[in-house]
Scaffold this motif. Structure first.
Motif, mmCIF file in Angstrom:
data_model
loop_
_atom_site.group_PDB
_atom_site.id
_atom_site.type_symbol
_atom_site.label_atom_id
_atom_site.label_comp_id
_atom_site.label_asym_id
_atom_site.label_seq_id
_atom_site.Cartn_x
_atom_site.Cartn_y
_atom_site.Cartn_z
ATOM 1 N N ALA A 85 -39.959 -56.574 -10.675
ATOM 2 C CA ALA A 85 -39.169 -55.354 -10.457
ATOM 3 C C ALA A 85 -38.297 -55.043 -11.668
ATOM 4 N N ALA A 86 -38.178 -53.760 -12.001
ATOM 5 C CA ALA A 86 -37.252 -53.356 -13.061
ATOM 6 C C ALA A 86 -35.868 -53.075 -12.485
ATOM 7 N N CYS A 87 -35.816 -52.632 -11.225
ATOM 8 C CA CYS A 87 -34.540 -52.242 -10.629
ATOM 9 C C CYS A 87 -33.846 -53.438 -9.991
ATOM 10 N N HIS A 88 -32.527 -53.443 -10.076
ATOM 11 C CA HIS A 88 -31.754 -54.538 -9.471
ATOM 12 C C HIS A 88 -31.873 -54.555 -7.951
ATOM 13 N N THR A 89 -32.368 -53.454 -7.353
ATOM 14 C CA THR A 89 -32.554 -53.414 -5.898
ATOM 15 C C THR A 89 -33.835 -54.111 -5.467
ATOM 16 N N GLY A 90 -34.672 -54.452 -6.448
ATOM 17 C CA GLY A 90 -35.957 -55.069 -6.132
ATOM 18 C C GLY A 90 -37.115 -54.092 -6.175
ATOM 19 N N ASP A 91 -36.826 -52.791 -6.358
ATOM 20 C CA ASP A 91 -37.898 -51.801 -6.507
ATOM 21 C C ASP A 91 -38.563 -51.961 -7.872
ATOM 22 N N ARG A 92 -39.819 -51.563 -7.957
ATOM 23 C CA ARG A 92 -40.554 -51.637 -9.218
ATOM 24 C C ARG A 92 -39.828 -50.869 -10.315
ATOM 25 N N THR A 93 -39.371 -49.646 -9.997
ATOM 26 C CA THR A 93 -38.614 -48.850 -10.960
ATOM 27 C C THR A 93 -37.303 -48.403 -10.314
ATOM 28 N N CYS A 94 -36.385 -47.956 -11.143
ATOM 29 C CA CYS A 94 -35.113 -47.436 -10.633
ATOM 30 C C CYS A 94 -35.279 -46.037 -10.057
ATOM 31 N N PHE A 95 -36.478 -45.475 -10.149
ATOM 32 C CA PHE A 95 -36.706 -44.104 -9.714
ATOM 33 C C PHE A 95 -37.613 -44.032 -8.490
ATOM 34 N N ASP A 96 -37.824 -45.149 -7.796
ATOM 35 C CA ASP A 96 -38.703 -45.178 -6.624
ATOM 36 C C ASP A 96 -38.069 -44.611 -5.363
ATOM 37 N N ALA A 97 -36.761 -44.847 -5.181
ATOM 38 C CA ALA A 97 -36.164 -44.689 -3.853
ATOM 39 C C ALA A 97 -35.603 -43.296 -3.565
ATOM 40 N N ASP A 98 -35.291 -42.519 -4.555
ATOM 41 C CA ASP A 98 -34.544 -41.285 -4.314
ATOM 42 C C ASP A 98 -35.227 -40.090 -4.983
ATOM 43 N N VAL A 99 -36.427 -39.781 -4.510
ATOM 44 C CA VAL A 99 -37.207 -38.686 -5.079
ATOM 45 C C VAL A 99 -36.667 -37.365 -4.555
ATOM 46 N N LEU A 100 -36.243 -36.501 -5.479
ATOM 47 C CA LEU A 100 -35.651 -35.211 -5.117
ATOM 48 C C LEU A 100 -36.694 -34.102 -4.969
ATOM 49 N N LEU A 101 -37.787 -34.219 -5.711
ATOM 50 C CA LEU A 101 -38.822 -33.202 -5.676
ATOM 51 C C LEU A 101 -40.136 -33.852 -6.057
ATOM 52 N N THR A 102 -41.180 -33.488 -5.358
ATOM 53 C CA THR A 102 -42.507 -33.965 -5.714
ATOM 54 C C THR A 102 -43.477 -32.799 -5.633
ATOM 55 N N ALA A 103 -44.439 -32.760 -6.549
ATOM 56 C CA ALA A 103 -45.392 -31.652 -6.584
ATOM 57 C C ALA A 103 -46.321 -31.729 -5.383
ATOM 58 N N GLU A 104 -46.622 -30.571 -4.830
ATOM 59 C CA GLU A 104 -47.587 -30.502 -3.734
ATOM 60 C C GLU A 104 -48.984 -30.767 -4.283
ATOM 61 N N ALA A 105 -49.785 -31.430 -3.481
ATOM 62 C CA ALA A 105 -51.183 -31.669 -3.883
ATOM 63 C C ALA A 105 -51.904 -30.324 -3.913
ATOM 64 N N GLU A 106 -52.743 -30.146 -4.920
ATOM 65 C CA GLU A 106 -53.450 -28.863 -5.060
ATOM 66 C C GLU A 106 -54.607 -28.797 -4.105
#
Length: 122
Positions: free
Chosen positions: A101-122
């Motif tokens: 894990a890169a994140c101190h929370t144990g997540d792989r990245t520090c950007f895994d847990a709090d996604v604000l926007l994600t693109a819709e699948a086409e």
């Protein structure tokens, strides 16, 4: 500041860096083979010098006011593959091979847990 002591960083690199008011530059860690953005840490001249010369990411902890080498306590090492400055010389990109894990929370990245926007699948 205590961490702004004399550094062994190559003077040619040091002269190019544009630091924040507290003498730091943001350092983005990216997985070298997948492009995954892992985390953002902070480096002063000495942390950058250590990162460039030891092959392990060293950061400056703003909360603890001390250097820390990623993985020394967690075992989740970042083995440096390349280091680059952005066009303004105010951000460092460190391409690493991340162990665990890169994140101190144990997540792989520090950007895994709090996604604000994600693109819709086409």
């Amino acid at each position: 500041m205590a961490h702004m002591s004399t550094s062994s960083l190559d003077p040619a690199i040091a002269a190019r860096l544009k630091r924040s008011a507290d003498g730091l530059v943001p350092a983005i860690a990216q997985q070298y083979d997948t492009g995954e953005v892992l985390m953002l840490g902070w480096m002063d001249d000495e942390a950058l010098h250590r990162t460039l010369t030891t092959g392990r990411c060293t950061y400056w902890s703003r909360s603890r006011q001390e250097y820390w080498v990623k993985g020394d306590t967690s075992g989740h090492f970042q083995h440096v593959k390349s280091v680059a400055l952005d066009c303004d010389a105010d951000t460092v990109l460190v391409r690493v091979d991340q162990v665990g894990a890169a994140c101190h929370t144990g997540d792989r990245t520090c950007f895994d847990a709090d996604v604000l926007l994600t693109a819709e699948a086409e």
